[in-house]
Design a protein around this motif. Structure first.
Motif, mmCIF file in Angstrom:
data_model
loop_
_atom_site.group_PDB
_atom_site.id
_atom_site.type_symbol
_atom_site.label_atom_id
_atom_site.label_comp_id
_atom_site.label_asym_id
_atom_site.label_seq_id
_atom_site.Cartn_x
_atom_site.Cartn_y
_atom_site.Cartn_z
ATOM 1 N N GLU A 281 24.233 -2.992 1.713
ATOM 2 C CA GLU A 281 23.030 -2.266 1.343
ATOM 3 C C GLU A 281 21.838 -2.807 2.120
ATOM 4 O OE1 GLU A 281 20.183 -1.372 -2.553
ATOM 5 O OE2 GLU A 281 22.068 -2.481 -2.785
ATOM 6 N N PRO A 282 21.096 -1.959 2.835
ATOM 7 C CA PRO A 282 19.951 -2.441 3.616
ATOM 8 C C PRO A 282 18.916 -3.124 2.732
ATOM 9 C CG PRO A 282 20.551 -0.219 4.295
ATOM 10 C CD PRO A 282 21.335 -0.516 3.048
ATOM 11 N N ILE A 283 18.583 -4.352 3.096
ATOM 12 C CA ILE A 283 17.601 -5.138 2.342
ATOM 13 C C ILE A 283 16.601 -5.721 3.333
ATOM 14 C CG2 ILE A 283 17.239 -7.164 0.871
ATOM 15 C CD1 ILE A 283 20.097 -6.800 -0.144
ATOM 16 N N GLY A 284 15.316 -5.558 3.059
ATOM 17 C CA GLY A 284 14.284 -6.186 3.873
ATOM 18 C C GLY A 284 14.137 -5.614 5.265
ATOM 19 N N VAL A 285 14.592 -4.375 5.474
ATOM 20 C CA VAL A 285 14.541 -3.790 6.824
ATOM 21 C C VAL A 285 13.673 -2.524 6.866
ATOM 22 C CG1 VAL A 285 16.740 -4.741 7.574
ATOM 23 C CG2 VAL A 285 16.697 -2.544 6.371
ATOM 24 N N LEU A 286 13.009 -2.217 5.771
ATOM 25 C CA LEU A 286 12.137 -1.047 5.729
ATOM 26 C C LEU A 286 10.727 -1.519 5.398
ATOM 27 C CD1 LEU A 286 14.508 1.353 3.743
ATOM 28 C CD2 LEU A 286 14.131 1.281 6.223
ATOM 29 N N PRO A 287 10.009 -2.046 6.393
ATOM 30 C CA PRO A 287 8.696 -2.647 6.126
ATOM 31 C C PRO A 287 7.674 -1.607 5.693
ATOM 32 C CG PRO A 287 9.059 -2.440 8.483
ATOM 33 C CD PRO A 287 10.356 -2.072 7.825
ATOM 34 N N ARG A 288 6.698 -2.074 4.942
ATOM 35 C CA ARG A 288 5.560 -1.226 4.581
ATOM 36 C C ARG A 288 4.551 -1.327 5.717
ATOM 37 N NH1 ARG A 288 3.488 0.846 -0.246
ATOM 38 N NH2 ARG A 288 1.235 1.271 -0.193
ATOM 39 N N ASN A 289 4.589 -0.360 6.594
ATOM 40 C CA ASN A 289 3.762 -0.433 7.792
ATOM 41 C C ASN A 289 2.297 -0.111 7.495
ATOM 42 O OD1 ASN A 289 5.681 -1.185 9.691
ATOM 43 N ND2 ASN A 289 6.338 0.918 10.074
ATOM 44 N N PRO A 290 1.390 -0.737 8.236
ATOM 45 C CA PRO A 290 -0.022 -0.366 8.129
ATOM 46 C C PRO A 290 -0.287 0.917 8.919
ATOM 47 C CG PRO A 290 0.246 -2.024 9.828
ATOM 48 C CD PRO A 290 1.614 -1.808 9.219
ATOM 49 N N ASP A 291 -1.498 1.365 8.883
ATOM 50 C CA ASP A 291 -1.941 2.472 9.742
ATOM 51 C C ASP A 291 -2.141 1.882 11.131
ATOM 52 O OD1 ASP A 291 -3.437 4.346 11.187
ATOM 53 O OD2 ASP A 291 -4.503 5.061 9.411
ATOM 54 N N PHE A 292 -1.134 2.039 11.999
ATOM 55 C CA PHE A 292 -1.190 1.385 13.312
ATOM 56 C C PHE A 292 -2.339 1.913 14.172
ATOM 57 C CE2 PHE A 292 3.458 0.555 12.506
ATOM 58 C CZ PHE A 292 3.364 -0.829 12.513
ATOM 59 N N ALA A 293 -2.637 3.202 14.052
ATOM 60 C CA ALA A 293 -3.739 3.770 14.844
ATOM 61 C C ALA A 293 -5.062 3.134 14.446
ATOM 62 C CB ALA A 293 -3.784 5.279 14.667
ATOM 63 N N ALA A 294 -5.283 3.008 13.143
ATOM 64 C CA ALA A 294 -6.526 2.382 12.678
ATOM 65 C C ALA A 294 -6.571 0.912 13.088
ATOM 66 C CB ALA A 294 -6.633 2.512 11.159
ATOM 67 N N LEU A 295 -5.420 0.248 13.033
ATOM 68 C CA LEU A 295 -5.357 -1.159 13.431
ATOM 69 C C LEU A 295 -5.721 -1.312 14.910
ATOM 70 C CD1 LEU A 295 -4.566 -4.070 12.565
ATOM 71 C CD2 LEU A 295 -2.237 -3.533 13.353
ATOM 72 N N GLY A 296 -5.154 -0.443 15.740
ATOM 73 C CA GLY A 296 -5.460 -0.512 17.164
ATOM 74 C C GLY A 296 -6.927 -0.267 17.453
ATOM 75 N N ARG A 297 -7.491 0.717 16.777
ATOM 76 C CA ARG A 297 -8.920 1.009 16.981
ATOM 77 C C ARG A 297 -9.789 -0.148 16.510
ATOM 78 N NH1 ARG A 297 -7.172 6.208 14.898
ATOM 79 N NH2 ARG A 297 -6.942 7.656 16.676
ATOM 80 N N ALA A 298 -9.359 -0.811 15.428
ATOM 81 C CA ALA A 298 -10.128 -1.949 14.913
ATOM 82 C C ALA A 298 -10.199 -3.079 15.930
ATOM 83 C CB ALA A 298 -9.506 -2.442 13.610
ATOM 84 N N PHE A 299 -9.140 -3.220 16.727
ATOM 85 C CA PHE A 299 -9.141 -4.248 17.768
ATOM 86 C C PHE A 299 -9.866 -3.786 19.031
ATOM 87 C CE2 PHE A 299 -5.402 -6.132 15.512
ATOM 88 C CZ PHE A 299 -5.883 -7.427 15.406
ATOM 89 N N GLY A 300 -10.195 -2.505 19.130
ATOM 90 C CA GLY A 300 -10.903 -2.000 20.304
ATOM 91 C C GLY A 300 -10.029 -1.300 21.318
#
Length: 338
Positions: A281-300
């Motif tokens: 049974e898959p365990i620990g392989v489905l991460p709760r991802n952040p909003d990657f687009a917002a994260l990238g924009r936050a870094f510039g």
């Protein structure tokens, strides 16, 4: 020398220790009519269109089938590691000749019949001086390599076909002098053998260590070492989460193109698939991802989210023209749209 001259089906395997020997190895491959394999670290040693270039295909069935036909194999600057071949041992039926600067390699997992200790470029050049200058008839070897290439593409599963479609778009837009820094992601695993590098030192991958999070820091480091070369980072969402903060360094320090292609399948996909293949049974392989687009924009970063492969190609083209960091988030579903 006698063994190479007497070989009826010689083949060559070269690795990261042979990166300065590209021209000599191409000449040797041509002279011997020898199909040429490389490790992942040796990608790009032969031009993609070289007729005897079998690429980094010793990790898939067609590559195994071809190398098994050799009667002499010359291994140059390669550990011949199982992590390159995706199996414990290559099906070698040949006498093995090895060129390596490290004598400990000569009788490790693949003991050799002949050992030549020395620099790869100098040693291969010395072999060329002693071989007849006329090239052998290469028609059978060229046909064997062509058959291998077709078999590799025909052998793609559904997921690998998706990867190939993405990599084809990358290839269409990648500048000739660019490098790719790839993370531990299924897209890169396919690229290891299915993507043709145009030159040595153009495909960076953590073969052996299997380091999640390698792609972005390695890409930044490559940019510091070769600031005039455009860079592409291939990274999955799981690996990206290990070192995403390095976007801060990239945005602050880089003044030439670095494109980060984030392949987002909302999973540690390979580990998940391996678990499912073993009825775990898959365990620990489905991460709760952040909003990657917002994260990238936050870094510039400049951020795009293509909704199709056509849009991906457009975004790649623009990214390689932009001085700075571009983050392209490609979701699995969008890669199914042409």
């Amino acid at each position: 020398m006698a063994k190479l001259q007497a070989a009826r089906r010689p083949m060559i395997i070269a690795g990261g220790g042979a990166l300065n020997a590209a021209q000599a190895l191409e000449a040797l491959s041509t002279r011997l009519a020898a199909p040429f394999f490389s490790s992942v670290a040796g990608k790009g040693l032969l031009p993609p269109d070289a007729l005897l270039n079998a690429g980094s295909t010793l990790c898939v069935e067609p590559g195994w089938e071809l190398i098994a036909q050799a009667d002499v194999v010359l291994a140059v600057g390669t550990e011949m590691a199982d992590t390159d071949y995706w199996r414990e041992r290559l099906p070698l039926n040949a006498e093995l000749l090895r060129i390596d600067i490290d004598s400990r390699k000569f009788n490790d997992f693949y003991p050799c019949a002949v050992a030549l200790q020395g620099d790869a470029q100098q040693t291969v050049a010395a072999l060329l001086e002693r071989l007849p200058e006329s090239a052998r008839d290469a028609s059978a070897a060229i046909q064997a390599v062509d058959t291998l290439r077709k078999a590799v593409k025909a052998g793609h599963g559904t997921l690998q076909s998706i990867h190939q479609a993405i990599l084809d778009r990358v290839s269409a837009e990648l500048p000739d002098n660019a490098f790719i820094s790839s993370d531990m992601t299924q897209l890169a695993y396919t690229g290891n053998y299915a993507f043709s590098s145009k030159a040595p030192r153009s495909w960076l991958h953590p073969t052996g260590y299997g380091t999640l999070g390698y792609g972005l820091p390695a890409g930044i480091g490559a940019k510091f070492g070769a600031p005039n070369r455009p860079g592409l980072v291939l990274v999955g969402d799981g690996g990206f989460l290990y070192t995403a903060q390095e976007l801060a360094t990239a945005v602050e320090e880089l003044r030439s193109p670095l494109v980060v292609l984030l392949w987002n399948n909302d999973a540690l996909g390979q580990i998940r698939d391996d678990m499912l293949g073993l009825d775990i049974e898959p365990i620990g392989v489905l991460p709760r991802n952040p909003d990657f687009a917002a994260l990238g924009r936050a870094f510039g970063c400049t951020v795009t989210q293509p909704q199709s492969l056509g849009e991906l190609q457009t975004d790649l083209r623009a990214g390689f023209k932009r001085n700075g960091v571009t983050l392209i988030e490609l979701k699995h579903a969008c890669a199914l749209v042409g």
